[in-house]
Design an enzyme around this catalytic site. Sequence first.
Site, PDB file in Angstrom:
ATOM      1  N   SER A   1       0.872  -1.168   0.000  1.00 45.61           N
ATOM      2  CA  SER A   1       0.000   0.000   0.000  1.00 45.61           C
ATOM      3  C   SER A   1       0.913   1.223   0.000  1.00 45.61           C
ATOM      4  O   SER A   1       1.860   1.303   0.785  1.00 45.61           O
ATOM      5  CB  SER A   1      -0.922  -0.003   1.219  1.00 45.61           C
ATOM      6  OG  SER A   1      -1.985   0.904   0.991  1.00 45.61           O
ATOM      7  N   GLU A   2       0.632   2.170  -0.908  1.00 51.37           N
ATOM      8  CA  GLU A   2       1.639   3.180  -1.234  1.00 51.37           C
ATOM      9  C   GLU A   2       1.874   4.209  -0.129  1.00 51.37           C
ATOM     10  O   GLU A   2       2.823   4.984  -0.205  1.00 51.37           O
ATOM     11  CB  GLU A   2       1.319   3.871  -2.562  1.00 51.37           C
ATOM     12  CG  GLU A   2       0.030   4.673  -2.609  1.00 51.37           C
ATOM     13  CD  GLU A   2      -1.160   3.851  -3.093  1.00 51.37           C
ATOM     14  OE1 GLU A   2      -1.118   2.606  -2.978  1.00 51.37           O
ATOM     15  OE2 GLU A   2      -2.133   4.462  -3.571  1.00 51.37           O
ATOM     16  N   ASN A   3       1.041   4.209   0.915  1.00 50.37           N
ATOM     17  CA  ASN A   3       1.360   5.095   2.032  1.00 50.37           C
ATOM     18  C   ASN A   3       2.544   4.562   2.834  1.00 50.37           C
ATOM     19  O   ASN A   3       3.112   5.291   3.646  1.00 50.37           O
ATOM     20  CB  ASN A   3       0.147   5.321   2.932  1.00 50.37           C
ATOM     21  CG  ASN A   3      -0.449   4.043   3.465  1.00 50.37           C
ATOM     22  OD1 ASN A   3      -0.591   3.063   2.740  1.00 50.37           O
ATOM     23  ND2 ASN A   3      -0.767   4.036   4.732  1.00 50.37           N
ATOM     24  N   GLY A   4       2.931   3.301   2.603  1.00 47.06           N
ATOM     25  CA  GLY A   4       4.185   2.846   3.197  1.00 47.06           C
ATOM     26  C   GLY A   4       4.183   1.525   3.927  1.00 47.06           C
ATOM     27  O   GLY A   4       4.784   1.401   4.992  1.00 47.06           O
TER      28      GLY A   4
ATOM     29  N   SER B   1       8.502   4.010  -0.599  1.00 51.61           N
ATOM     30  CA  SER B   1       7.335   3.347  -1.161  1.00 51.61           C
ATOM     31  C   SER B   1       7.249   3.586  -2.666  1.00 51.61           C
ATOM     32  O   SER B   1       7.011   2.651  -3.444  1.00 51.61           O
ATOM     33  CB  SER B   1       6.075   3.873  -0.472  1.00 51.61           C
ATOM     34  OG  SER B   1       4.939   3.213  -0.966  1.00 51.61           O
TER      35      SER B   1
END
Lengths: 217, 232
Positions: free
Chosen positions: A45-48, A87
């Site tokens: 998930s690209e928030n990290g 990320s």
Amino acid sequence: MLDKTGIAKRIAQELQDNWYVNLGIGIPTLIANYIPQGISVEFQSENGILGMGPFPFEGEEDADLINAGKQTITAMPGASIFDSATSFAMIRGQHINLTVLGAMEVSQNGDIANWKIPGKMVKGMGGAMDLVASAENIIVAMMHTNRKGASKLLKQCSLPLTGVGCVKKIVTNMAVLDIVEGGFKLIERAPGVSVEEIIAATEGDLIVEGEIPEMVI
Amino acid sequence: MNKIVANAQEAIKGITDNMTLMLGGFGLCGIPENSIAALVEANIMGLTCISNNAGVDDFGLGLLLQKKQIRKMISSYVGENAEFERQMLSGELEVDLIPQGSLAERCRAGGAGIPAFFTPAGYGTEVGEGKEMRMFNGKPHILEAALTADFAIVKAWKGDRLGNLIFKGTARNFNPLMAMAGKITIAEVEELVEPGELDPNFIHTPGIFIQRIFQGVDYEKRIEQRTVRSRQ
């Protein structure tokens, strides 16, 4: 005709063992529920976070553990957490094997629009532009037509673009299509949907070759 | 070395009208709640805020928007805030929307002394308009400039008086990147500990990037989308 769950189930069949996968908000998120037997994938998930797990049990929600849709999540054993630049290094550096995201419009040359309706809705692109610009393997999950019944598979997108020439495959409630030279190539029909119905619901050039099999969900 | 200040009011001293601020956080996760409250209280106007999101109507940066303290927002996604959308569509608020990965890298570059970089994100879209384009490996890329700020404000889990920081969970997000890109960086932490208590092997942000640090109070840590599964 498939519902949203059906679209997710069909895309889940595309997953391969040991893949790293980024799922967008909406229909793509549902795919995590239908991973085929014997396949092991890691969700990013690209928030990290890499190794995102299912939603927490009630009472175990942690405000410091969310996904890119701002939903409370859990971390799988072996998960890792990192800052947003790291990320997007995974994304931009093409370390992610599959990206699945939703769209408002897709054109037959692979352009995608999913972030803005001028004068009406401006939510922003979030990570979508980075994802579509760099991912080698992108599947769009969406309904074949919009709420007014108009086709979302077009000769040219009318909305502001998120990326150009990047979409390779589309799974809708009516069909599986590949983007090839010359248009949308029909690969599979949804259960109970005829080729004629798909032709009628597709504004862009549709390539139909031979017998089109029905999806097995 | 001692960077500790008493509280948020002390920490934001020197922030004046029309400055550019970076604020860490993704959604409401890892936002500097105490400092935002102090900025509201201090009634500082005309701010340019660089933050991935703009909060929700009644929390996070939404509190500054309510009082029209923000002149310009630089963000990647603002969909959770109706007041934001209203101010933007009516032209009261200037908005620069940029891809999330480019935003993260622009902050990182700003702190790392890299003035600009090429990325494929946004090529062929509104984001790429007016920007230099160059081909690398047969693929078009656009030039994105680094971002810096007069003040960066970050939120960490633990920190010490030297400014060393450790973040918790996905509350890390933009915080370590923005910490590097502020001329002055303020860190608010849930737990202020003695130097030596944090294992040097597990420091996320080294203290050199931090100028002021304080122990925050009364964290609300609001959850935007509470999703759970049932116990069976």
